[in-house]
Scaffold this active site. Structure first.
Site, PDB file in Angstrom:
ATOM      1  N   HIS A  17     -63.078   9.931  28.864  1.00  0.00           N
ATOM      2  CA  HIS A  17     -62.763   9.566  30.253  1.00  0.00           C
ATOM      3  C   HIS A  17     -64.040   9.491  31.091  1.00  0.00           C
ATOM      4  O   HIS A  17     -64.248   8.549  31.851  1.00  0.00           O
ATOM      5  CB  HIS A  17     -61.854  10.619  30.904  1.00  0.00           C
ATOM      6  CG  HIS A  17     -60.455  10.674  30.362  1.00  0.00           C
ATOM      7  ND1 HIS A  17     -59.832  11.846  30.033  1.00  0.00           N
ATOM      8  CD2 HIS A  17     -59.545   9.692  30.111  1.00  0.00           C
ATOM      9  CE1 HIS A  17     -58.604  11.597  29.609  1.00  0.00           C
ATOM     10  NE2 HIS A  17     -58.398  10.305  29.637  1.00  0.00           N
ATOM     11  N   LYS A  41     -43.500  14.424  34.279  1.00  0.00           N
ATOM     12  CA  LYS A  41     -44.410  14.863  33.221  1.00  0.00           C
ATOM     13  C   LYS A  41     -44.740  16.334  33.380  1.00  0.00           C
ATOM     14  O   LYS A  41     -44.764  16.863  34.492  1.00  0.00           O
ATOM     15  CB  LYS A  41     -45.720  14.061  33.299  1.00  0.00           C
ATOM     16  CG  LYS A  41     -45.694  12.783  32.505  1.00  0.00           C
ATOM     17  CD  LYS A  41     -47.115  12.305  32.274  1.00  0.00           C
ATOM     18  CE  LYS A  41     -47.149  10.949  31.612  1.00  0.00           C
ATOM     19  NZ  LYS A  41     -48.508  10.400  31.546  1.00  0.00           N
ATOM     20  N   ARG A  90     -58.787   3.022  23.456  1.00  0.00           N
ATOM     21  CA  ARG A  90     -59.445   3.509  22.247  1.00  0.00           C
ATOM     22  C   ARG A  90     -59.092   2.563  21.109  1.00  0.00           C
ATOM     23  O   ARG A  90     -59.643   1.483  20.996  1.00  0.00           O
ATOM     24  CB  ARG A  90     -58.991   4.941  21.931  1.00  0.00           C
ATOM     25  CG  ARG A  90     -59.586   5.978  22.835  1.00  0.00           C
ATOM     26  CD  ARG A  90     -58.761   7.224  22.874  1.00  0.00           C
ATOM     27  NE  ARG A  90     -57.453   6.949  23.443  1.00  0.00           N
ATOM     28  CZ  ARG A  90     -56.626   7.864  23.930  1.00  0.00           C
ATOM     29  NH1 ARG A  90     -56.959   9.128  23.872  1.00  0.00           N
ATOM     30  NH2 ARG A  90     -55.468   7.531  24.443  1.00  0.00           N
ATOM     31  N   SER A 128     -56.558  13.816  25.087  1.00  0.00           N
ATOM     32  CA  SER A 128     -56.320  15.073  25.817  1.00  0.00           C
ATOM     33  C   SER A 128     -55.293  15.957  25.117  1.00  0.00           C
ATOM     34  O   SER A 128     -55.460  17.168  25.025  1.00  0.00           O
ATOM     35  CB  SER A 128     -55.838  14.788  27.240  1.00  0.00           C
ATOM     36  OG  SER A 128     -56.798  14.060  27.945  1.00  0.00           O
TER      37      SER A 128
HETATM   38  P1  ADP Z   1     -52.248   8.540  31.049  1.00  0.00           P
HETATM   39  O1  ADP Z   1     -51.333   9.727  30.992  1.00  0.00           O
HETATM   40  O2  ADP Z   1     -52.062   7.714  32.275  1.00  0.00           O
HETATM   41  O3  ADP Z   1     -52.335   7.702  29.814  1.00  0.00           O
HETATM   42  P2  ADP Z   1     -54.793   9.730  30.338  1.00  0.00           P
HETATM   43  O4  ADP Z   1     -55.452  10.781  31.139  1.00  0.00           O
HETATM   44  O5  ADP Z   1     -54.294  10.098  28.998  1.00  0.00           O
HETATM   45  O6  ADP Z   1     -53.669   9.186  31.298  1.00  0.00           O
HETATM   46  O7  ADP Z   1     -55.750   8.488  30.204  1.00  0.00           O
HETATM   47  C1  ADP Z   1     -56.235   7.762  31.292  1.00  0.00           C
HETATM   48  C2  ADP Z   1     -56.879   6.473  30.788  1.00  0.00           C
HETATM   49  O8  ADP Z   1     -58.030   6.765  29.994  1.00  0.00           O
HETATM   50  C3  ADP Z   1     -55.958   5.646  29.890  1.00  0.00           C
HETATM   51  O9  ADP Z   1     -56.183   4.274  30.124  1.00  0.00           O
HETATM   52  C4  ADP Z   1     -56.385   6.047  28.495  1.00  0.00           C
HETATM   53  O10 ADP Z   1     -56.091   5.037  27.548  1.00  0.00           O
HETATM   54  C5  ADP Z   1     -57.882   6.204  28.703  1.00  0.00           C
HETATM   55  N1  ADP Z   1     -58.500   7.101  27.715  1.00  0.00           N
HETATM   56  C6  ADP Z   1     -58.006   8.226  27.194  1.00  0.00           C
HETATM   57  N2  ADP Z   1     -58.868   8.775  26.311  1.00  0.00           N
HETATM   58  C7  ADP Z   1     -59.942   7.949  26.269  1.00  0.00           C
HETATM   59  C8  ADP Z   1     -61.155   7.940  25.507  1.00  0.00           C
HETATM   60  N3  ADP Z   1     -61.434   8.876  24.623  1.00  0.00           N
HETATM   61  N4  ADP Z   1     -62.002   6.916  25.730  1.00  0.00           N
HETATM   62  C9  ADP Z   1     -61.697   5.948  26.636  1.00  0.00           C
HETATM   63  N5  ADP Z   1     -60.581   5.887  27.345  1.00  0.00           N
HETATM   64  C10 ADP Z   1     -59.695   6.874  27.167  1.00  0.00           C
END
Ligand code: ADP
Length: 157
Positions: A17, A41, A90, A128
């Site tokens: 992120h 959620k 990803r 996450s």
């Molecule tokens: P959500 O619950 O909205 O999917 P996340 O916090 O899981 O929120 O992810 C936010 C954004 O970051 C999403 O677009 C997700 O695909 C992206 N993301 C998650 N992990 C990574 C990573 N390792 N590298 C790049 N982008 C990521």
């Protein structure tokens, strides 16, 4: 003036992120990181905790704002006058979900475009949910999350 909105749960934020945040802050004039707080959620960290962590991670980036939002992302974007939503992707597995979400948001507001930024290859396995599980079993999360997130996870479990 190009404003972009990067929404997510960030529960907790990972190095993946953070990498997207850093790259987006160089690409756009203003980056708005939106900590989504969806009543349906379940989160490990409260919205306030996630916001405080993200704020400290991006403290050195001058053009970044962090905010908590409980509604539709397109509504937030239109409220601040942003026409772009950014999502990180990803693997191909992310793409299908992100593509549908992008189409749905476009249906809600055709004036707002979703852009995808591929993750840096160093971070493409970071998720996450898996990191929380690893931390719960006292596994080593160094290298996957920034040090303050590792500390926050230690404190939670
Ligand atoms: P959500 O619950 O909205 O999917 P996340 O916090 O899981 O929120 O992810 C936010 C954004 O970051 C999403 O677009 C997700 O695909 C992206 N993301 C998650 N992990 C990574 C990573 N390792 N590298 C790049 N982008 C990521």
């Amino acid at each position: 003036m190009m404003k972009v909105v990067f929404p997510g749960s960030f529960d907790p934020p990972t190095n993946g992120h953070l990498n997207v945040m850093q790259r987006a802050s160089r690409l756009f004039d203003e980056l708005w990181i939106v900590i989504a707080n969806n009543q349906m959620k379940k989160y490990l960290f409260t919205a306030e905790e996630r916001s405080a962590i993200v704020k400290s991670l991006v403290a050195d980036l001058p053009n970044v704002q962090v905010t908590i939002w409980e509604g539709l992302i397109v509504e937030f974007a239109s409220r601040i006058g942003a026409r772009t939503i950014l999502r990180g992707v990803r693997a191909l597995a992310d793409f299908e979900y992100e593509f549908e979400l992008g189409m749905m948001n476009r249906g809600l507001d055709p004036g707002i475009e979703t852009l995808f930024m591929p993750t840096d290859q160093k971070y493409f396995v970071l998720r996450s949910s898996a990191i929380k599980e690893l931390a719960m079993f006292k596994g080593d999360v160094t290298g996957m999350v920034p040090p303050i997130v590792a500390e926050a996870l230690r404190a939670k479990f």
